[in-house]
Design an enzyme around this catalytic site. Structure first.
Site, mmCIF file in Angstrom:
data_model
loop_
_atom_site.group_PDB
_atom_site.id
_atom_site.type_symbol
_atom_site.label_atom_id
_atom_site.label_comp_id
_atom_site.label_asym_id
_atom_site.label_seq_id
_atom_site.Cartn_x
_atom_site.Cartn_y
_atom_site.Cartn_z
ATOM 1 N N LYS A 57 0.802 -1.226 0.000
ATOM 2 C CA LYS A 57 0.000 0.000 0.000
ATOM 3 C C LYS A 57 0.835 1.277 0.000
ATOM 4 C CE LYS A 57 -4.401 -1.421 0.313
ATOM 5 N NZ LYS A 57 -5.461 -0.956 -0.594
ATOM 6 N N SER A 82 -8.847 -0.338 6.594
ATOM 7 C CA SER A 82 -8.847 -1.294 7.701
ATOM 8 C C SER A 82 -7.466 -1.475 8.290
ATOM 9 C CB SER A 82 -9.377 -2.656 7.218
ATOM 10 O OG SER A 82 -8.503 -3.202 6.240
ATOM 11 N N GLU A 208 -9.726 -14.141 -4.204
ATOM 12 C CA GLU A 208 -10.562 -13.595 -3.144
ATOM 13 C C GLU A 208 -10.884 -14.686 -2.126
ATOM 14 O OE1 GLU A 208 -13.514 -10.259 -4.712
ATOM 15 O OE2 GLU A 208 -13.862 -12.151 -5.753
ATOM 16 N N GLY A 212 -15.889 -13.352 0.488
ATOM 17 C CA GLY A 212 -15.822 -12.010 -0.089
ATOM 18 C C GLY A 212 -15.613 -12.054 -1.582
ATOM 19 N N ASP A 214 -17.029 -10.594 -4.118
ATOM 20 C CA ASP A 214 -17.732 -9.522 -4.832
ATOM 21 C C ASP A 214 -17.156 -9.260 -6.220
ATOM 22 O OD1 ASP A 214 -15.679 -8.592 -2.853
ATOM 23 O OD2 ASP A 214 -15.859 -6.734 -3.974
ATOM 24 N N SER A 308 1.073 -9.751 -0.787
ATOM 25 C CA SER A 308 0.783 -8.322 -0.648
ATOM 26 C C SER A 308 1.145 -7.704 0.693
ATOM 27 C CB SER A 308 -0.697 -8.061 -0.939
ATOM 28 O OG SER A 308 -1.521 -8.773 -0.035
#
Length: 324
Positions: A57, A82, A208, A212, A214, A308
């Site tokens: 990030k 989060s 995923e 979750g 989506d 990640s």
């Protein structure tokens, strides 16, 4: 007939890489003969758990924040997250000599909140199951005159995240497939842009948690689909719908989505710790879980994996990985 230009391009990712040079870590690429033998492919792990703040990030946060005008930097930055984007924006703000206010869920991992505060950010909490973090953050930013840097819904954020995949290609060479964890979709959007820009035939596989899914549902439907806020150990992927901007990129470039269970994520975290000697948080372990559990289908010869992040405290890690 006119065509809509892509939201981000390979040149945008390369520009972000130049901006991040000497600021972000160039993280290692690990190999494991044991892993290769288990999955039947040559696997190259891009270890963003060694990135600043312990996750990819920082790349996107710094790329976006560093482009703000001096007068905006002087007023400060806001974000919602989060945990990993929270830390990334807090550190980017500190590096750029400004302040950050972060909207975080009340149940965010303690280690991530402590790290965010440690970088000097102010924390504003909300209930992730009843509150709207975007609305809260937008109102706060408007009230205080802050620049809002979202965790994925921003071209400069996506381009920054794509530098991890760009580095992987530069070091490892061409890949036949790339596996990437999917939350809001910024990492895979940037990664797919970089990789497809260099080798269009590379298969891009998002991963995923089963609870979750989506993005998988949205790609199958051809539009963004909303699901209930997922309850999964992969807190960084506990989103109810893909980002609008990220989905516009991913629907063009992502070839498929694989799903993994929480038990498969735990097994991958244990494997990474015991055999690779690295600590990976649940969201960061999902692509490895997909490989180990055979969820990514028939694998080609050379497979890249974006690991990640590794932000998890010792108590939580022991709780998740202590069982057989």
């Amino acid at each position: 007939m006119t065509t809509t230009p892509p939201l981000i391009t390979l040149d945008d990712v390369r520009d972000a890489a130049a901006r991040l040079k000497g600021v972000a870590h160039r993280t290692p690429v690990l190999r494991s003969r044991t892993l290769d033998a288990l999955v039947g492919a040559e696997v190259l792990l891009k270890c963003e758990n060694f990135q600043r703040v312990g996750a990819f990030k920082f790349r996107g946060a710094y790329n976006a924040a560093s482009r703000l005008a001096p007068e905006q930097l002087a007023r400060g930055i806001a974000a919602y997250s989060s945990g990993n984007h929270a830390q990334a924006v807090a550190l980017a703000a500190r590096e750029l000599g400004t302040t950050a206010v972060i909207v975080m869920p009340e149940d965010a991992p303690r280690s991530k909140r402590a790290a965010t505060e440690g970088y000097g950010a102010e924390i504003v909490t909300y209930d992730r199951y009843t509150g709207d973090r975007v609305a809260i953050a937008e109102a706060l930013a408007a009230d205080r005159g802050l620049a809002l840097i979202p965790p994925y819904e921003h071209p400069h954020v996506m381009a920054g995240q794509g530098t991890a995949a760009l580095e992987l290609i530069e070091e490892a060479g061409e890949l036949d497939a790339l596996l990437v964890p999917v939350g809001g979709g910024g990492l895979i959007a940037g990664s797919a842009t970089a990789v497809k820009g260099l080798r269009p035939g590379t298969r891009i596989v998002g991963v995923e948690p089963e609870a979750g899914d989506d993005t998988k549902r949205s790609l199958e439907a051809g539009r963004r689909v909303e699901i209930p806020v997922p309850r999964t150990i992969a807190d960084g992927q506990a989103l109810h719908t893909p980002g609008e901007l990220t989905f516009s990129v991913n629907r063009r470039l992502v070839d498929e989505i694989a799903l993994v269970s929480d038990d498969e994520i735990r097994a991958a975290m244990r494997f990474a710790f015991e055999r690779l000697k690295i600590v990976v948080e649940p969201s960061g372990a999902t692509p490895l879980a997909a490989l180990l559990a055979g969820r990514a289908g028939a694998l080609p010869r050379r497979v890249g994996v974006i690991v990640s992040g590794g932000n998890i405290d010792t108590g939580r890690f022991a709780e998740l990985c202590g069982g057989a």
